[in-house]
Design a protein around this motif. Structure first.
Motif, PDB file in Angstrom:
ATOM      1  N   PHE A  98       0.923  -1.680   0.116  1.00  0.00           N
ATOM      2  CA  PHE A  98       0.467   0.557   0.173  1.00  0.00           C
ATOM      3  C   PHE A  98       0.847   1.089  -0.189  1.00  0.00           C
ATOM      4  O   PHE A  98       0.269   2.360   0.064  1.00  0.00           O
ATOM      5  N   TRP A  99       2.543   1.135  -0.478  1.00  0.00           N
ATOM      6  CA  TRP A  99       3.236   2.940   0.786  1.00  0.00           C
ATOM      7  C   TRP A  99       2.681   3.679  -1.200  1.00  0.00           C
ATOM      8  O   TRP A  99       2.255   4.554  -0.430  1.00  0.00           O
ATOM      9  N   GLN A 100       3.436   2.756  -2.077  1.00  0.00           N
ATOM     10  CA  GLN A 100       3.791   4.035  -2.637  1.00  0.00           C
ATOM     11  C   GLN A 100       2.626   4.544  -3.479  1.00  0.00           C
ATOM     12  O   GLN A 100       2.741   5.763  -3.546  1.00  0.00           O
ATOM     13  N   THR A 101       1.161   3.461  -3.263  1.00  0.00           N
ATOM     14  CA  THR A 101       0.345   4.379  -3.878  1.00  0.00           C
ATOM     15  C   THR A 101      -0.207   5.171  -3.091  1.00  0.00           C
ATOM     16  O   THR A 101      -1.022   6.779  -3.404  1.00  0.00           O
ATOM     17  N   THR A 102      -0.845   4.899  -1.815  1.00  0.00           N
ATOM     18  CA  THR A 102      -1.298   5.645  -0.976  1.00  0.00           C
ATOM     19  C   THR A 102      -0.158   6.693  -0.750  1.00  0.00           C
ATOM     20  O   THR A 102      -0.487   7.666  -0.243  1.00  0.00           O
ATOM     21  N   PHE A 103       1.441   7.077  -0.543  1.00  0.00           N
ATOM     22  CA  PHE A 103       2.178   8.375  -0.371  1.00  0.00           C
ATOM     23  C   PHE A 103       2.547   9.428  -1.878  1.00  0.00           C
ATOM     24  O   PHE A 103       2.341  10.086  -1.840  1.00  0.00           O
ATOM     25  N   ASN A 104       1.971   8.451  -2.984  1.00  0.00           N
ATOM     26  CA  ASN A 104       1.477   9.512  -4.563  1.00  0.00           C
ATOM     27  C   ASN A 104       0.227  10.041  -3.768  1.00  0.00           C
ATOM     28  O   ASN A 104       0.756  11.083  -4.956  1.00  0.00           O
ATOM     29  N   ALA A 105      -0.777   9.719  -3.451  1.00  0.00           N
ATOM     30  CA  ALA A 105      -1.346   9.832  -3.157  1.00  0.00           C
ATOM     31  C   ALA A 105      -1.757  11.113  -2.325  1.00  0.00           C
ATOM     32  O   ALA A 105      -2.653  12.432  -2.350  1.00  0.00           O
ATOM     33  N   LEU A 106      -0.380  10.923  -1.423  1.00  0.00           N
ATOM     34  CA  LEU A 106      -0.882  11.784   0.269  1.00  0.00           C
ATOM     35  C   LEU A 106      -0.222  13.392  -0.366  1.00  0.00           C
ATOM     36  O   LEU A 106      -0.735  14.131   0.133  1.00  0.00           O
ATOM     37  N   CYS A 107       0.685  12.817  -1.620  1.00  0.00           N
ATOM     38  CA  CYS A 107       1.796  13.965  -1.619  1.00  0.00           C
ATOM     39  C   CYS A 107       0.948  15.395  -2.274  1.00  0.00           C
ATOM     40  O   CYS A 107       1.015  16.595  -1.435  1.00  0.00           O
ATOM     41  N   PRO A 108       0.172  15.442  -2.743  1.00  0.00           N
ATOM     42  CA  PRO A 108      -0.553  16.718  -3.574  1.00  0.00           C
ATOM     43  C   PRO A 108      -1.063  17.495  -2.133  1.00  0.00           C
ATOM     44  O   PRO A 108      -1.769  18.285  -2.609  1.00  0.00           O
ATOM     45  N   VAL A 109      -1.961  16.463  -2.086  1.00  0.00           N
ATOM     46  CA  VAL A 109      -2.849  16.591  -0.965  1.00  0.00           C
ATOM     47  C   VAL A 109      -2.287  17.615   0.702  1.00  0.00           C
ATOM     48  O   VAL A 109      -1.838  19.032   1.075  1.00  0.00           O
ATOM     49  N   LEU A 110      -1.268  17.068   0.896  1.00  0.00           N
ATOM     50  CA  LEU A 110      -0.177  17.776   1.677  1.00  0.00           C
ATOM     51  C   LEU A 110       0.545  18.982   1.641  1.00  0.00           C
ATOM     52  O   LEU A 110       1.429  20.104   2.087  1.00  0.00           O
ATOM     53  N   VAL A 111       0.869  18.693  -0.243  1.00  0.00           N
ATOM     54  CA  VAL A 111       1.608  20.302   0.059  1.00  0.00           C
ATOM     55  C   VAL A 111       0.648  21.402  -0.091  1.00  0.00           C
ATOM     56  O   VAL A 111       1.299  22.468  -0.034  1.00  0.00           O
ATOM     57  N   GLY A 112      -0.736  21.251  -0.386  1.00  0.00           N
ATOM     58  CA  GLY A 112      -1.915  22.103  -0.335  1.00  0.00           C
ATOM     59  C   GLY A 112      -1.677  22.795   1.163  1.00  0.00           C
ATOM     60  O   GLY A 112      -2.801  23.588   1.049  1.00  0.00           O
ATOM     61  N   LEU A 113      -1.407  21.422   1.868  1.00  0.00           N
ATOM     62  CA  LEU A 113      -1.447  22.347   3.428  1.00  0.00           C
ATOM     63  C   LEU A 113      -0.949  22.488   3.999  1.00  0.00           C
ATOM     64  O   LEU A 113      -0.375  22.790   5.278  1.00  0.00           O
ATOM     65  N   VAL A 114       0.369  22.628   3.979  1.00  0.00           N
ATOM     66  CA  VAL A 114       1.822  22.882   4.095  1.00  0.00           C
ATOM     67  C   VAL A 114       1.301  24.952   4.465  1.00  0.00           C
ATOM     68  O   VAL A 114       2.001  24.350   5.789  1.00  0.00           O
ATOM     69  N   SER A 115       1.216  25.349   3.985  1.00  0.00           N
ATOM     70  CA  SER A 115       1.047  26.686   4.015  1.00  0.00           C
ATOM     71  C   SER A 115       0.251  27.238   5.167  1.00  0.00           C
ATOM     72  O   SER A 115      -0.094  28.327   5.580  1.00  0.00           O
ATOM     73  N   HIS A 116      -0.977  26.191   5.965  1.00  0.00           N
ATOM     74  CA  HIS A 116      -1.938  26.206   6.701  1.00  0.00           C
ATOM     75  C   HIS A 116      -1.210  25.988   7.557  1.00  0.00           C
ATOM     76  O   HIS A 116      -2.675  25.325   8.565  1.00  0.00           O
ATOM     77  N   LEU A 117      -0.534  25.100   8.241  1.00  0.00           N
ATOM     78  CA  LEU A 117      -0.247  23.946   9.064  1.00  0.00           C
ATOM     79  C   LEU A 117       0.674  24.972  10.287  1.00  0.00           C
ATOM     80  O   LEU A 117       1.085  26.443  10.111  1.00  0.00           O
ATOM     81  N   THR A 118      -0.279  24.432  11.121  1.00  0.00           N
ATOM     82  CA  THR A 118       0.547  25.680  12.512  1.00  0.00           C
ATOM     83  C   THR A 118       1.618  24.633  12.979  1.00  0.00           C
ATOM     84  O   THR A 118       2.038  24.024  11.824  1.00  0.00           O
ATOM     85  N   SER A 119       2.359  25.426  13.772  1.00  0.00           N
ATOM     86  CA  SER A 119       4.507  24.661  13.878  1.00  0.00           C
ATOM     87  C   SER A 119       4.350  23.444  14.411  1.00  0.00           C
ATOM     88  O   SER A 119       5.191  22.549  13.963  1.00  0.00           O
ATOM     89  N   THR A 120       3.179  23.359  15.076  1.00  0.00           N
ATOM     90  CA  THR A 120       3.535  21.141  16.063  1.00  0.00           C
ATOM     91  C   THR A 120       2.935  20.766  14.503  1.00  0.00           C
ATOM     92  O   THR A 120       3.678  19.490  14.709  1.00  0.00           O
ATOM     93  N   GLU A 121       1.679  21.022  13.976  1.00  0.00           N
ATOM     94  CA  GLU A 121       2.167  20.333  11.828  1.00  0.00           C
ATOM     95  C   GLU A 121       2.492  20.174  11.863  1.00  0.00           C
ATOM     96  O   GLU A 121       2.707  18.916  11.648  1.00  0.00           O
ATOM     97  N   ALA A 122       3.325  21.130  11.114  1.00  0.00           N
ATOM     98  CA  ALA A 122       4.918  21.167  10.542  1.00  0.00           C
ATOM     99  C   ALA A 122       5.886  20.478  10.464  1.00  0.00           C
ATOM    100  O   ALA A 122       6.288  19.549   9.975  1.00  0.00           O
TER     101      ALA A 122
END
Length: 141
Positions: A98-122
């Motif tokens: 499950f690793w690679q397919t999940t990682f590939n699907a998760l990356c774009p979502v995380l990229v969209g979140l980075v600027s909205h993360l708190t310091s703890t989340e980051a």
């Protein structure tokens, strides 16, 4: 770890009915317990991650604000990091299916979140990224 208890847990686990937040927590716990390499768990993780990430992306596509808690997404990344650590130490570096397919699907979502993360989340995001196998996360040339 009592192996019988872990085997029973892996055999009877059902991730389908969990909320996103609880799914993230359970996923992270599965990798911490070394259960992410169980075939039945791998199949459930792959199916549920794909379904939940698709739903998340569809909600963003229809204009929903990205205001929900990102912790379940960070927990999935921690699950991947834990599974990668487990495979390095006990499975000759072979990552779960499950690793690679999940990682590939998760990356774009995380990229969209980075600027909205708190310091703890980051900090959680960057800590998890450090545990991922470099050969699998390195951008293609």
């Amino acid at each position: 770890r009592p192996k019988e208890l872990l085997a029973t847990f892996a055999r009877n686990l059902d991730l389908v009915s969990l909320s996103d937040e609880l799914f993230g927590q359970v996923s992270k716990s599965l990798s911490s317990l070394g259960l992410a390499s169980s075939p039945s768990i791998q199949q459930q993780l792959e199916q549920e991650c794909r379904k939940r990430l698709d739903q998340h992306n569809r909600s963003l596509d229809v204009g929903a604000a990205n205001t929900g808690s990102p912790w379940w997404l960070l927990d999935i990344l921690e699950c991947l990091a834990g599974a990668a650590d487990e495979c390095r130490s006990s499975q000759s570096g072979v990552v779960p299916s499950f690793w690679q397919t999940t990682f590939n699907a998760l990356c774009p979502v995380l990229v969209g979140l980075v600027s909205h993360l708190t310091s703890t989340e980051a900090a959680t995001l960057y800590r998890s990224l450090r545990h991922l196998p470099p050969s699998l996360v390195r951008p293609e040339k």
